[in-house]
Write a protein that holds these residues in place. Sequence first.
Motif, PDB file in Angstrom:
ATOM      1  N   ALA A 251      13.111  -7.648  -4.668  1.00  0.00           N
ATOM      2  CA  ALA A 251      12.262  -8.827  -4.483  1.00  0.00           C
ATOM      3  C   ALA A 251      10.910  -8.456  -3.902  1.00  0.00           C
ATOM      4  O   ALA A 251       9.891  -9.079  -4.226  1.00  0.00           O
ATOM      5  CB  ALA A 251      12.964  -9.836  -3.578  1.00  0.00           C
ATOM      6  N   TYR A 252      10.867  -7.426  -3.068  1.00  0.00           N
ATOM      7  CA  TYR A 252       9.596  -7.008  -2.482  1.00  0.00           C
ATOM      8  C   TYR A 252       8.709  -6.356  -3.528  1.00  0.00           C
ATOM      9  O   TYR A 252       7.495  -6.556  -3.545  1.00  0.00           O
ATOM     10  CB  TYR A 252       9.843  -6.050  -1.319  1.00  0.00           C
ATOM     11  CG  TYR A 252      10.160  -6.755  -0.030  1.00  0.00           C
ATOM     12  CD1 TYR A 252       9.162  -7.064   0.881  1.00  0.00           C
ATOM     13  CD2 TYR A 252      11.468  -7.109   0.281  1.00  0.00           C
ATOM     14  CE1 TYR A 252       9.451  -7.712   2.073  1.00  0.00           C
ATOM     15  CE2 TYR A 252      11.775  -7.761   1.469  1.00  0.00           C
ATOM     16  CZ  TYR A 252      10.758  -8.059   2.364  1.00  0.00           C
ATOM     17  OH  TYR A 252      11.047  -8.707   3.539  1.00  0.00           O
ATOM     18  N   ALA A 309       0.507   1.584 -12.137  1.00  0.00           N
ATOM     19  CA  ALA A 309       0.521   0.283 -11.465  1.00  0.00           C
ATOM     20  C   ALA A 309       1.913  -0.045 -10.935  1.00  0.00           C
ATOM     21  O   ALA A 309       2.058  -0.585  -9.828  1.00  0.00           O
ATOM     22  CB  ALA A 309       0.041  -0.803 -12.421  1.00  0.00           C
ATOM     23  N   SER A 310       2.943   0.290 -11.700  1.00  0.00           N
ATOM     24  CA  SER A 310       4.302  -0.032 -11.274  1.00  0.00           C
ATOM     25  C   SER A 310       4.684   0.744 -10.016  1.00  0.00           C
ATOM     26  O   SER A 310       5.375   0.210  -9.127  1.00  0.00           O
ATOM     27  CB  SER A 310       5.303   0.251 -12.395  1.00  0.00           C
ATOM     28  OG  SER A 310       5.380   1.637 -12.681  1.00  0.00           O
ATOM     29  N   LEU A 311       4.240   1.989  -9.911  1.00  0.00           N
ATOM     30  CA  LEU A 311       4.539   2.783  -8.721  1.00  0.00           C
ATOM     31  C   LEU A 311       3.794   2.258  -7.499  1.00  0.00           C
ATOM     32  O   LEU A 311       4.308   2.285  -6.381  1.00  0.00           O
ATOM     33  CB  LEU A 311       4.213   4.255  -8.966  1.00  0.00           C
ATOM     34  CG  LEU A 311       5.125   4.952  -9.980  1.00  0.00           C
ATOM     35  CD1 LEU A 311       4.571   6.308 -10.371  1.00  0.00           C
ATOM     36  CD2 LEU A 311       6.543   5.089  -9.423  1.00  0.00           C
ATOM     37  N   MET A 312       2.582   1.744  -7.711  1.00  0.00           N
ATOM     38  CA  MET A 312       1.836   1.151  -6.603  1.00  0.00           C
ATOM     39  C   MET A 312       2.475  -0.174  -6.184  1.00  0.00           C
ATOM     40  O   MET A 312       2.526  -0.494  -4.987  1.00  0.00           O
ATOM     41  CB  MET A 312       0.374   0.958  -6.996  1.00  0.00           C
ATOM     42  CG  MET A 312      -0.506   0.431  -5.872  1.00  0.00           C
ATOM     43  SD  MET A 312      -0.540   1.500  -4.415  1.00  0.00           S
ATOM     44  CE  MET A 312      -0.571   0.271  -3.107  1.00  0.00           C
ATOM     45  N   GLU A 313       2.949  -0.948  -7.143  1.00  0.00           N
ATOM     46  CA  GLU A 313       3.668  -2.170  -6.808  1.00  0.00           C
ATOM     47  C   GLU A 313       4.856  -1.857  -5.904  1.00  0.00           C
ATOM     48  O   GLU A 313       5.121  -2.561  -4.923  1.00  0.00           O
ATOM     49  CB  GLU A 313       4.172  -2.856  -8.087  1.00  0.00           C
ATOM     50  CG  GLU A 313       3.071  -3.382  -9.000  1.00  0.00           C
ATOM     51  CD  GLU A 313       3.570  -3.688 -10.406  1.00  0.00           C
ATOM     52  OE1 GLU A 313       2.738  -4.070 -11.256  1.00  0.00           O
ATOM     53  OE2 GLU A 313       4.789  -3.529 -10.670  1.00  0.00           O
ATOM     54  N   LEU A 314       5.543  -0.787  -6.244  1.00  0.00           N
ATOM     55  CA  LEU A 314       6.718  -0.377  -5.479  1.00  0.00           C
ATOM     56  C   LEU A 314       6.326   0.020  -4.060  1.00  0.00           C
ATOM     57  O   LEU A 314       6.966  -0.393  -3.084  1.00  0.00           O
ATOM     58  CB  LEU A 314       7.405   0.786  -6.198  1.00  0.00           C
ATOM     59  CG  LEU A 314       8.720   1.282  -5.607  1.00  0.00           C
ATOM     60  CD1 LEU A 314       9.772   0.195  -5.682  1.00  0.00           C
ATOM     61  CD2 LEU A 314       9.193   2.534  -6.348  1.00  0.00           C
ATOM     62  N   ALA A 319       5.885  -1.096   1.865  1.00  0.00           N
ATOM     63  CA  ALA A 319       5.082  -1.268   3.076  1.00  0.00           C
ATOM     64  C   ALA A 319       5.318  -2.646   3.699  1.00  0.00           C
ATOM     65  O   ALA A 319       5.500  -2.769   4.914  1.00  0.00           O
ATOM     66  CB  ALA A 319       3.608  -1.071   2.753  1.00  0.00           C
ATOM     67  N   GLU A 320       5.317  -3.685   2.867  1.00  0.00           N
ATOM     68  CA  GLU A 320       5.511  -5.031   3.405  1.00  0.00           C
ATOM     69  C   GLU A 320       6.909  -5.190   3.999  1.00  0.00           C
ATOM     70  O   GLU A 320       7.082  -5.802   5.065  1.00  0.00           O
ATOM     71  CB  GLU A 320       5.269  -6.083   2.319  1.00  0.00           C
ATOM     72  CG  GLU A 320       5.418  -7.501   2.846  1.00  0.00           C
ATOM     73  CD  GLU A 320       4.987  -8.567   1.856  1.00  0.00           C
ATOM     74  OE1 GLU A 320       5.329  -9.748   2.077  1.00  0.00           O
ATOM     75  OE2 GLU A 320       4.296  -8.230   0.862  1.00  0.00           O
ATOM     76  N   HIS A 321       7.893  -4.642   3.309  1.00  0.00           N
ATOM     77  CA  HIS A 321       9.266  -4.722   3.819  1.00  0.00           C
ATOM     78  C   HIS A 321       9.372  -4.047   5.188  1.00  0.00           C
ATOM     79  O   HIS A 321      10.031  -4.566   6.100  1.00  0.00           O
ATOM     80  CB  HIS A 321      10.221  -4.057   2.824  1.00  0.00           C
ATOM     81  CG  HIS A 321      11.643  -3.988   3.292  1.00  0.00           C
ATOM     82  ND1 HIS A 321      12.169  -2.874   3.907  1.00  0.00           N
ATOM     83  CD2 HIS A 321      12.654  -4.902   3.249  1.00  0.00           C
ATOM     84  CE1 HIS A 321      13.439  -3.095   4.205  1.00  0.00           C
ATOM     85  NE2 HIS A 321      13.757  -4.321   3.825  1.00  0.00           N
ATOM     86  N   THR A 322       8.716  -2.898   5.349  1.00  0.00           N
ATOM     87  CA  THR A 322       8.755  -2.189   6.623  1.00  0.00           C
ATOM     88  C   THR A 322       8.117  -3.028   7.724  1.00  0.00           C
ATOM     89  O   THR A 322       8.658  -3.155   8.830  1.00  0.00           O
ATOM     90  CB  THR A 322       8.031  -0.840   6.496  1.00  0.00           C
ATOM     91  OG1 THR A 322       8.553  -0.110   5.371  1.00  0.00           O
ATOM     92  CG2 THR A 322       8.212  -0.005   7.755  1.00  0.00           C
TER      93      THR A 322
END
Length: 782
Positions: A251-252, A309-314, A319-322
């Motif tokens: 979800a993140y 782009a997909s790797l940056m999304e990940l 980062a946000e989850h942390t």
Amino acid sequence: MEEFSRERLPIPDPQPPAATSLDARDQSPAFQPRQPLRAPKGAPNVVVVLIDDMGFGAPSAFGGPCQMPTAERLADNGLRYNRFHVTAICSPTRQALLTGRNHHSVGMGVTTEMASAAPGYCGIRPLSAATIGQMLQGNGYNTAAFGKWHQTPARDVSAAGPFDRWPTGEGFEKFYGFLCAEMNHWYPVLFDGTKPVEPTRKPEDGYHLSEDLVDNAIDWVRDQTSLKPDNPFFAYLPFGATHAPYHVPQAYREKYRGKFDHGWDRQREITLERQKELGVVPQDAELAPWSEGVPHWDELSAEEQRAAASLMELYAGFAEHTDDQVGRLVDALDELGELDNTMFIYILGDNGASAEGGLGGTLNEHRFASGIPDSAEFINAHDASLGDATTHAHYPVGWALAMNTPYQWTKQVASHFGGIRDGMIVHWPAGITERGGLRDQFHHVIDIVPTILEAAGLPHPTEVNGVAQQPIEGTSMVYSFNDADAPDRHRVQYFEMVGNRGIYQDGWMAVTRHGTPWVMVQDGVRRSFDDDKWELYNTNVDWTQSHDLAEEHPEKLRELQQLFLVEAAKHNVLPLDDRMTERENPREAGRLDLMGDRRSVTFHAGAKRLTEETAPNVKNRSHTLTALVEVPEGGAEGVLVAQGGHTGGWSFYFHDGKPCYAYNYFGTVVQHVRAPEAVTAGEHEVGLRFDYDGGGVGKGGTATLRIDGTEVASGRVDATIPYYFAFDETFDIGVDRASPVTDDYLPVDNAFTGGLRRLRVDLDDDQWSDVEAASAFRTAHE
């Protein structure tokens, strides 16, 4: 006024009064209960949170695209420091952070796995440099650490210890986390104190390492405030995130789907605009020059853009989850009524953003580090798996440069701000009057220890455990807490990492870059330090090191070059050492190795997991595995011995009652050799003989299975892993911990179901060590 000195730790026991009577009832004055040691009155709680592999331009609190609301909340109610510096790589920053001394001064010039015999690079903290944990614990604080340590000498990370340089031996009463460079966030290998432990849940039950660390931290803080409310506490929380592997709930990642389709060039522009709005860079700050050899976004194909782009999304989701986990800790402190009196230091990176995923990014950083890149088509084909346990992803160099906006270069590069400047936040309402303040004084990670000591009203100890202490080299930041215009007090600072070096003095900075972090396979030509080109910047007017003044001010450049040599000599930086992979081999690096010259090691069934630095080295050589087993009625299942995991390794195990061998080559192909028949009940000797082809490193070999001395199956292994299996996996007896080497058995639930009496590893003397090839192979393990 205190009647004792805090200069020497531990503080001696108080002298009890003498007995004055024969009968206790006649004692005068009556004996009083012995009081526990207290911290100075008003000493705050201290929490230090450290994020791994995050650049200055990544977090939203400093203008970046990764939403980190907790960082913003703390900054908006505290202070942002926009000229805070680290060491460009992991272990050195952590050793400097906890000791208040420069990384070479405390033996950590590189990571623990690359330590050598040189004093500045030995990987062993001197007893003359006590940690802040020891200082605070010796002064009445309760202390704990949760997360990534990566400071214990590599050879000491085993059940045999010694444990004096594990966290619990360095001033932390409680430790829950891992000791190595990185960790699988779905299937971690953890320690509680010095005891190996396994998570009580699995990913399908909602487990994630970052959440687990914060759960433990919150439980510990609650215990401290419930049981010892008058004692301040020190909690150190160094996350494994956001270092690869990027493991995060889907979800993140999905929150950022499509958010980076504009590419890294445009992202740098967007970030710089936001940074100027926040004031974390001056209005005249420029984007630093783009790194040579890195493609611009419009030079990529559509497939390459989607993969990148997909790797940056990940990464952004990671980062946000942390940060959300940090938020849970902040909320817990608030609920306990402790937040205002807690000096909360949030360091958003132990180095700049990492470029170790290469120009195109990778689904397995170990594979890329061995010179095997992933194609964009391969990455896109595995889009649905990004972030799960089957991937060990790392984004491309272009995103690392964008995450270091507005600065040049990346992690490892100690010469330029992209490798050494990170955002830092201090939140302490009881000690800081301004809310949402900005501080632009020059500071360094060695300044954290003296800051904590001054805030707590504690002196720098002159002696700890009977050992005279070397001076603390950092400068307290407390002077800047309530004076935004205070002049800088940290005026000189050297930087060095694997030959990249720089020297700062009063805004002027001379630097020279020696290597390129993402070029894993070099041309084999050794580069002389004398050939390095020096650059000169006046960062008082050139915030981003964009205008090289070396030709205009040669005298200033020479002056700073001389100052670098003075500082280098003072802090054990010399001799410079740019070796990378060679130093992973203890013999070539010049450090002690747990296995030493032994070529035969026998393990019992309960042997604890071993890191790659403490396990028998089966790479690039012939070897034999011999297990004495008791097979129950109905047959045996499970692992006898395994090393590595899903991203690379090998396993010797039973499947359907038959002995098997699996070799996993960087997660791309798994080759099996299987016995044709199940082993009958009773005691048997089962063996695996691996005959290495030779002729260099990483070659193939022939694997032969034997039962009671008789050959039962044989097969080819086309290629082997030459340098390193994994930092987040282990060598395990009787089980395959963390991720599995092969899909023949389940994660975690794969222990051998028979009786494993003993397992012997015999190593041949035909090991290949291609020094020339190794010197051409560059990777960083931090």
